[in-house]
Design a protein around this motif. Structure first.
Motif, PDB file in Angstrom:
ATOM      1  N   UNK A  64       0.833  -1.200   0.000  1.00 23.43           N
ATOM      2  CA  UNK A  64       0.000   0.000   0.000  1.00 23.43           C
ATOM      3  C   UNK A  64       0.872   1.256   0.000  1.00 23.43           C
ATOM      4  N   UNK A  65       1.974   1.227   0.770  1.00 24.44           N
ATOM      5  CA  UNK A  65       2.873   2.374   0.780  1.00 24.44           C
ATOM      6  C   UNK A  65       3.484   2.622  -0.577  1.00 24.44           C
ATOM      7  N   UNK A  66       3.872   1.560  -1.278  1.00 19.67           N
ATOM      8  CA  UNK A  66       4.439   1.703  -2.617  1.00 19.67           C
ATOM      9  C   UNK A  66       3.397   2.248  -3.582  1.00 19.67           C
ATOM     10  N   UNK A  67       2.156   1.783  -3.470  1.00 23.59           N
ATOM     11  CA  UNK A  67       1.091   2.266  -4.351  1.00 23.59           C
ATOM     12  C   UNK A  67       0.858   3.762  -4.164  1.00 23.59           C
ATOM     13  N   UNK A  68       0.855   4.215  -2.906  1.00 23.85           N
ATOM     14  CA  UNK A  68       0.659   5.644  -2.646  1.00 23.85           C
ATOM     15  C   UNK A  68       1.819   6.454  -3.215  1.00 23.85           C
ATOM     16  N   UNK A  69       3.041   5.937  -3.061  1.00 24.01           N
ATOM     17  CA  UNK A  69       4.197   6.660  -3.598  1.00 24.01           C
ATOM     18  C   UNK A  69       4.106   6.770  -5.119  1.00 24.01           C
TER      19      UNK A  69
END
Length: 827
Positions: free
Chosen positions: A88-93
């Protein structure tokens, strides 16, 4: 720029190729040479986009692909830190990629405008300027730039002391542009490839030459080195430990391990000072929140006194405004000497911007801290047991991504950088910790200050002034680093003198290009002559030169001597620029500047002027003959004898031309005159020959571009070197009078008219010298760009020269007053 055809699938493949190459490039090791070519596929895709929407889509795709290829560890780490998960963190980035890497969009859009309006050369330079300017002015989470990828090359990274990471980035971008241009011309033969490949090779050659010179000239510091002990305790995730052991138990364990490792560093390894990592003491020091905290504070002081060496460690500080992430310097017997408060806090983790903060945000982001930012660099005295005192600059974590803090510290007299970081959130992504250390090493190169850098669990290192890791630790285990490093007050680098200037210069260059679109283009002499031949009645547009005209009739020896004197005078101006840059005392010594200016410039320039005046004559054309008169000397020549008019390829001692006579003869005199193109046009109108077409040779094209431009009134020496310095000197002198004497006429009332007039004369002279030097630097740049245009784009050389002249006028007549007003406003 050569237009190429490329399908959408091909463009996607090009973006993917550049992203893959960028991942290999930033990974370090042997991949660093890819920095000179990794953007070439993407540049080819940009060249194939025929619409604004296509250019924007290609730039967006590259920012997305670059983020995914180079920074996946950041998204994963942020996701794990916030508890939402790595994916999820990678997707937001990735969703935020255009905000995280906005330079791709700025580069692509400016490149499209610049290439179409100014040609490929200036267009590429404008795009590179937009890249570094965007990185300078747009909020940057990590302060990253592609120039940092050259860190594995000890030779090429040394140029960071001139332009920082942004300077390296600028050269990398221009090299990639040259390689892309060569690829676009690959089917046109070897000669078509020569110019772009030569330009592309210039960047690594310049970097290598400078790096070799810098490494050869690095002096060895005299005196005893500083022996520092770095404590990498490998204790992370205080929150989970606090849930298991309680706050007291966590602090107890942290201190016990740091005390034990510090004892080893001091007693067995003979360290003269000890450095702990960021927040190694995970509570406030000096302002205890409880009796247990006060007891811990006393225990730290007791251990420092027993060790008899200073300790520097990460902790917290607080005052009425709130709490700070800080570094404390504790001296034996003296106690707390001072704090440095972290300046660059990590957004949404260490703090929430005030405009965003609120109950709702705090509920959504319970991990977000509430620390206050510090107020900039601070240098503290590290007093050693043998009586030495070493000025040190503490930096905490993200502080080392900001060149400005290290540069400010160097100006404040720091001799060593002490960096503390907590890179434990990179535990599962060591690539992030490795890149962080490389970025920190650039602070040492830019300032030429050695650096001791300690982290919670790796990578810790001792980094010398050339950016080399002399001793370091692995990641994920307790480690002790003992290193000796020479300390000295280094000679200020250009970065220390000018600050992080490349991005600012890039922004200024873009403003100048924007002004070019507003200011009217000056007509060339050829355009003016054509207008006159067409029967123009526009009096503002001169036709061919009116006769009689003044010229210097120079025999070869006189031209050589006067040209040499003019060259010496111009070189003297550039030498004075270098002297003012390197010698701080000279910048404040007006009389010394006047003497230097007179010796290096005025004397050889005056001798050259007198020599030209000695050979001055009146030239006229009439009755099919060229007539030259100087006093009683009279020379005539039938126009039919003149078979060609050849402008001087080398404008020494100034613009001029040579007359070629039949059969194959050359008049022994040269004609030095202000308007060779106008003279040639007048000669042709009277029945003489036309100007020799010089487009086959670089210097001929350069001479044509130089002589064809019509001069403005702003080019008058009276306007440029008398009126402009006067306009600048008056407000500056007025401000000085108010500061030094309390009123505009304070010096007059105190010391009389003579002192007042003498002081104003010195100010006027100082500004005159400043304007002359600025004009000399601008002239050097204009001539260099014109010569390069003659080499690469001979058909556009005159237009490029015209644009550069307008940019020079804007820089001189708008830039200098703007700079003065900015300084007056700051004062």
């Amino acid at each position: 720029m050569k237009q190429i055809s490329l399908s959408t699938t091909g463009a996607v493949a090009c973006v993917a190729a550049s992203a893959a190459l960028s991942a290999l490039y930033v990974n370090g090791g042997a991949g660093w040479p890819l920095g000179f070519v990794f953007l070439v596929p993407w540049l080819c895709a940009l060249d194939a986009r025929r619409t604004w929407a296509g250019t924007l889509a290609c730039a967006y795709a590259m920012s997305l692909a670059y983020t995914a290829a180079v920074f996946p560890w950041l998204g994963m780490a942020l996701g794990r830190y916030t508890g939402i998960g790595g994916v999820a963190g990678l997707a937001i980035l990735l969703l935020a990629a255009p905000l995280f890497q906005p330079q791709f969009l700025a580069f692509a859009l400016v490149r499209r405008v610049g290439v179409r309006r100014y040609g490929p050369l200036l267009g590429a330079l404008a795009a590179a300027a937009a890249w570094v300017a965007t990185e300078r002015f747009a909020p940057r989470l990590l302060g990253d730039t592609i120039g940092y990828g050259l860190y594995p090359s000890p030779l090429l990274r040394q140029a960071a002391d001139v332009g920082g990471g942004a300077g390296l980035t600028l050269l990398l971008l221009l090299c990639n542009e040259g390689m892309a241009a060569a690829y676009a011309r690959r089917k046109e033969g070897r000669r078509a490839l020569a110019a772009p490949l030569a330009c592309a090779a210039l960047a690594p050659l310049l970097l290598a030459l400078y790096g070799w010179t810098a490494l050869q000239g690095e002096p060895v510091a005299a005196g005893k080195p500083l022996r520092m002990g770095l404590i990498q305790a490998n204790m992370a995730d205080y929150e989970s430990q606090r849930r298991e052991k309680g706050a007291y138990g966590v602090v107890r364990d942290v201190l016990d391990r740091h005390f034990a490792m510090s004892y080893d560093a001091i007693e067995r390894q003979r360290a003269e000072a000890v450095l702990w990592s960021e927040t190694a003491y995970p509570t406030t020091f000096g302002h205890p929140k409880s009796e247990a905290g006060a007891e811990f504070d006393r225990e730290i002081l007791a251990n420092v006194n027993a060790a008899r060496v200073p300790f520097v460690f990460g902790t917290y500080d607080r005052d009425g405004a709130g709490e700070y992430n800080a570094a404390a310097l504790v001296q034996p017997e003296t106690g707390l000497l001072g704090f440095y408060r972290k300046t660059r806090l990590f957004p949404l983790t260490e703090y929430v911007p005030s405009w965003l903060d609120g109950p709702v945000v705090r509920r959504l982001m319970p991990w977000a801290g509430n620390w206050q930012p510090g107020n900039g660099a601070r240098v503290l005295p590290l007093r050693l047991a043998d009586g030495r005192e070493v000025p040190v600059l503490p930096l905490i974590c993200r502080d080392d991504t900001d060149p400005g803090l290290a540069l400010d510290g160097a100006r404040l007299g720091a001799q060593v950088i002490l960096t503390m970081s907590n890179d434990s959130w990179f535990s599962m992504d060591p690539q992030g910790a490795k890149l962080h250390q490389a970025v920190a090493a650039f602070r040492s190169i830019e300032t030429r200050l050695p650096q001791f850098r300690v982290t919670t669990n790796g990578y810790s290192a001792a980094i010398d002034a050339a950016g080399t890791v002399l001793a370091g630790t692995p990641m994920g285990e307790p480690a002790l680093v003992i290193a000796d490093m020479p300390v000295r007050q280094p000679k200020p680098t250009l970065m220390v003198r000018w600050g992080d200037w490349v991005g600012l210069a890039g922004g200024g260059f873009l403003l100048l290009l924007a002004m070019l679109a507003i200011l009217p283009a000056p007509r060339t002499q050829a355009q003016s002559h054509a207008k006159a031949q067409a029967g123009s009645v526009d009096d503002s547009v001169p036709a061919a030169m009116a006769f009689p005209a003044t010229a210097a009739i120079l025999p070869p020896a006189a031209r050589a001597v006067s040209g040499l004197l003019r060259a010496v005078a111009r070189a003297g101006l550039l030498a004075m620029c270098v002297a003012l840059l390197l010698d701080e005392s000279l910048r404040t010594h007006t009389l010394a500047q006047i003497r230097l200016f007179a010796v290096l410039f005025l004397v050889p320039e005056a001798i050259a002027w007198c020599l030209l005046r000695a050979f001055a004559a009146q030239v006229s054309v009439g009755n099919g003959r060229l007539l030259v008169e100087r006093g009683t000397l009279r020379m005539e020549m039938a126009l039919g004898e003149i078979v060609a008019v050849q402008p001087w390829r080398l404008p020494a001692p100034g613009p001029g031309l040579t007359l070629k006579l039949a059969p194959g003869r050359q008049w022994r005199y040269g004609l030095a005159l202000s308007n060779p193109a106008g003279f040639a046009a007048a000669l042709a109108a009277a029945g003489g020959p036309a100007v020799v077409d010089g487009r086959r040779r670089v210097m001929d094209v350069y001479a044509q571009a130089r002589s064809a431009l019509r001069r403005w009134a702003l080019d008058s020496p009276l306007a440029k070197f008398v009126a402009l310095p006067l306009v600048l000197a008056v407000p500056a002198f007025h401000l000085h009078q108010h500061i030094a004497f309390g009123s505009a006429l304070g010096e007059y009332y105190t010391f009389g008219l003579k002192a007042y007039a003498s002081a104003f004369a010195l100010w006027w002279a100082a500004w005159t010298i400043g304007v002359v030097l600025c004009a000399a630097l601008l002239r050097t740049g204009i001539e260099a760009v014109t010569l390069m245009a003659a080499l690469l784009r001979p058909g556009q050389a005159a237009g490029i020269r015209s644009g550069m002249e307008r940019a020079g006028h804007a820089a001189l007549y708008l830039g200098l007053p703007a700079w003065l007003l900015l300084n007056i406003y700051r004062a």
